[in-house]
Design an enzyme around this catalytic site. Structure first.
Site, PDB file in Angstrom:
ATOM      1  CG  ASP A  92      -2.006  -1.016   1.097  1.00  0.00           C
ATOM      2  OD1 ASP A  92      -2.309  -1.619  -0.001  1.00  0.00           O
ATOM      3  OD2 ASP A  92      -2.483  -1.262   2.224  1.00  0.00           O
ATOM      4  CE  LYS A 131      -6.667  -0.691  -1.800  1.00  0.00           C
ATOM      5  NZ  LYS A 131      -7.349  -0.916  -0.777  1.00  0.00           N
ATOM      6  CG  MET A 176      -9.743   5.709   6.579  1.00  0.00           C
ATOM      7  SD  MET A 176     -10.358   4.661   5.274  1.00  0.00           S
ATOM      8  CE  MET A 176     -10.913   3.115   6.132  1.00  0.00           C
TER       9      MET A 176
HETATM   10  N1  SAH Z   1      -5.563  -1.504   8.294  1.00  0.00           N
HETATM   11  C1  SAH Z   1      -4.965  -0.231   8.584  1.00  0.00           C
HETATM   12  C2  SAH Z   1      -6.168   0.626   8.636  1.00  0.00           C
HETATM   13  C3  SAH Z   1      -6.243   1.088   7.142  1.00  0.00           C
HETATM   14  S1  SAH Z   1      -7.441   2.704   6.872  1.00  0.00           S
HETATM   15  C4  SAH Z   1      -4.830  -0.374  10.142  1.00  0.00           C
HETATM   16  O1  SAH Z   1      -5.304  -1.589  10.831  1.00  0.00           O
HETATM   17  O2  SAH Z   1      -4.180   0.568  10.631  1.00  0.00           O
HETATM   18  C5  SAH Z   1      -6.447   3.666   6.975  1.00  0.00           C
HETATM   19  C6  SAH Z   1      -6.542   4.665   8.077  1.00  0.00           C
HETATM   20  O3  SAH Z   1      -5.750   4.206   9.062  1.00  0.00           O
HETATM   21  C7  SAH Z   1      -6.228   5.921   7.947  1.00  0.00           C
HETATM   22  O4  SAH Z   1      -7.141   6.972   7.374  1.00  0.00           O
HETATM   23  C8  SAH Z   1      -5.915   6.541   9.209  1.00  0.00           C
HETATM   24  O5  SAH Z   1      -7.211   6.869   9.859  1.00  0.00           O
HETATM   25  C9  SAH Z   1      -5.420   5.216   9.978  1.00  0.00           C
HETATM   26  N2  SAH Z   1      -4.099   4.906  10.143  1.00  0.00           N
HETATM   27  C10 SAH Z   1      -3.076   4.372   9.360  1.00  0.00           C
HETATM   28  N3  SAH Z   1      -1.795   4.544   9.888  1.00  0.00           N
HETATM   29  C11 SAH Z   1      -1.861   5.426  10.532  1.00  0.00           C
HETATM   30  C12 SAH Z   1      -0.851   6.066  11.214  1.00  0.00           C
HETATM   31  N4  SAH Z   1       0.376   6.083  11.187  1.00  0.00           N
HETATM   32  N5  SAH Z   1      -1.052   7.457  11.940  1.00  0.00           N
HETATM   33  C13 SAH Z   1      -2.508   7.631  12.290  1.00  0.00           C
HETATM   34  N6  SAH Z   1      -3.447   6.837  11.631  1.00  0.00           N
HETATM   35  C14 SAH Z   1      -3.105   5.862  10.671  1.00  0.00           C
END
Ligand code: SAH
Length: 494
Positions: A258, A280, A393
């Site tokens: 990703d 994406k 998100m």
């Molecule tokens: N599978 C991922 C989530 C994917 S959706 C997980 O388990 O973390 C993507 C969302 O995850 C982003 O929009 C944000 O809200 C959150 N996210 C992922 N990495 C992040 C980070 N390092 N800091 C803050 N939010 C994060």
């Protein structure tokens, strides 16, 4: 200076794995250091004779249970008779030298613990996946280096390799019979050890493992099968990758990752693994997800080990489920390696305990990536007190979140935190209240990825933060202005 630097070149030792079953080994000294040496000797089936004035606790246990013999006398040269090896673990220098000299005279190999100049053999640092063992030696020059290398290898090798080696040992003749030609046999075993079966076999009973191995052997002539590891990359700090994720990154032929996965994480991967970013664009999810499916399929069908690397955890808003369904439908082998999801990482790195006896007994993980998904949320339940909400998100939906939660009874003063780039060097933590949430985000121009936490626990960030900059707040004047205009819609006392 030059007088105290050693002029002697380090010895080049001969590596050796000795079969000590039923053979006598003398150990002089049986404190905690002695015990550390006795244990592997017993595990190798040696007959351990201890000479020591007193026994440490562990040695006492072995003597009481009959696993080792003990003479409570001073060392005498005749004790060496019939010994194949002698280990000396005392801090009496005179005694150490005496035993070493006597052993030398009788041609018995001798190890004086941590004194290489008195030792005619040394015990290496060992990575133990018995029957597979990896011994590391620095020739006595730098035991710290040997231990460091051991730790690195330790991390790379799966715990299940030992049982797997035993299984292959049991199957040796059957495999030889089915694949008499050496290179074919080696190729098959190599693929077995690298492939998805190696993991699966570990979780099976002996009968199941035998059946699985037999059918794999029957299919040996077919083209090698590729497979897919769906791997959680965690939130961005490479230190938060799991050991298993690192192993997979180092074995992959191809990595489909990703956009969220940072370079520092990709740097852990095998250098010549091919990398494809599957970025994406908002709004084109569907087609792109299709393309990701096709890429996985295409490469797995070419016999490759595909690592599908996803931010956080693959099963938390990661569409990991859809990818699995697709692979299953197409008969491709797969595994899932979980990752640390954003809610856990962001909370930890902001000093916000997600649950707390005084403030929150439950945690809800929700996403707010589009209007439709906001409309389907159970706002009544989300607005309950004494729980923490983790909103993924959520950067665009902040006003809606505020409005709906307050309408459904959550206090406008409920503390909130926005964590941008959680766990990464550029992390920012913004804290405020539900009432001023969108203004807080706008003031600091929060960008993706950011996670929203709502609930009383978020107020602890002010005192518990430890990583990066302290939490930022809306400047007083701005806050007062917002609160005044908000007061009309959502009185703070709500
Ligand atoms: N599978 C991922 C989530 C994917 S959706 C997980 O388990 O973390 C993507 C969302 O995850 C982003 O929009 C944000 O809200 C959150 N996210 C992922 N990495 C992040 C980070 N390092 N800091 C803050 N939010 C994060």
């Amino acid at each position: 200076m030059s007088q105290i630097l050693s002029q002697e070149a380090p010895p080049r030792l001969f590596p050796l794995f000795a079969d000590l079953r039923g053979r006598r080994v003398l150990v002089v000294g049986a404190g905690s250091v002695g015990a550390r040496k006795i244990e592997p000797l017993l595990m190798a089936g040696a007959r351990v004779d201890i000479v020591a004035q007193a026994l440490g606790e562990r040695a006492q246990g072995w003597v009481l249970s009959g696993q080792a013999q003990w003479r409570s006398t001073a060392f005498e040269p005749r004790h060496l008779e019939g010994a194949w090896l002698v280990v000396v673990a005392t801090n009496d220098e005179v005694l150490n030298r005496l035993v070493a000299d006597e052993a030398e005279r009788r041609q018995v190999l001798c190890n004086v613990v941590d004194v290489s100049r008195l030792s005619s053999f040394q015990s290496p640092a060992v990575v133990d996946r018995a029957p597979l063992q990896i011994a590391i030696s620095s020739g006595g020059t730098a035991p710290v280096l040997a231990r460091m290398v051991r730790e690195q290898i330790e991390r790379l090798l799966d715990d299940g390799l030992g049982p797997l080696a035993s299984l292959l040992h049991r199957w040796r003749d059957r495999i030889r019979q089915h694949l008499p030609e050496l290179s074919a046999r080696r190729g098959w075993i190599d693929r077995l050890l690298r492939g998805p079966l190696a993991r699966r076999l570990q979780a099976l009973s002996t009968e199941q493992a035998d059946a699985t191995l037999e059918s794999a052997l029957q299919a040996a002539q077919q083209a090698p099968r590729g497979w897919v590891s769906i791997v959680g990359a965690g939130p961005g700090d490479p230190g938060l990758l799991t050991v298993q994720a690192v192993r997979r990154l180092q074995q992959a032929d191809i990595i489909l990752h990703d956009r969220l996965v940072p370079a520092a994480v990709l740097a852990m991967a095998r250098r010549d693994a091919e990398r494809i970013e599957t970025g994406k664009q908002a709004g084109t999810h569907h087609t792109t997800q299709e393309q990701i499916h096709q890429l996985m399929l295409e490469h797995a069908r070419e016999g490759k080990h595909v690592v599908r690397l996803k931010g956080g955890d693959p099963f938390v808003f990661g569409r990991g489920g859809e990818e699995l369904e697709f692979l299953r439908a197409h008969g491709i082998d797969y595994e899932v390696v979980p990752g640390i999801t954003a809610a856990l990482a962001c909370a930890a790195y902001a000093g916000i305990p997600l649950t707390h006896r005084d403030h929150a007994q439950s945690l809800r993980i929700v996403t707010a990536h589009c209007r439709d998904s906001l409309d389907t949320l159970d706002w009544q339940a989300l607005a309950l007190e004494r729980q923490t909400l983790a909103v993924y998100m959520g950067v665009q939906g902040l006003s809606t979140f505020r409005q709906r939660l307050i309408e459904h009874g959550r206090a406008a003063t409920t503390p909130v935190a926005l964590i941008e780039n959680g766990s990464r060097p550029e992390q920012r933590v913004l804290v405020g209240s539900l009432q001023t949430l969108p203004e807080l985000a706008a003031h600091y121009q929060v960008v993706s990825p950011a996670l929203l936490l709502i609930g009383e626990v978020t107020s602890l960030a002010a005192s518990l933060h430890w990583f990066g900059q302290p939490p930022l707040q809306l400047p007083d004047a701005e806050r007062a202005r917002c609160e005044a205009s908000m007061e009309r819609c959502w009185p703070a006392a709500a």
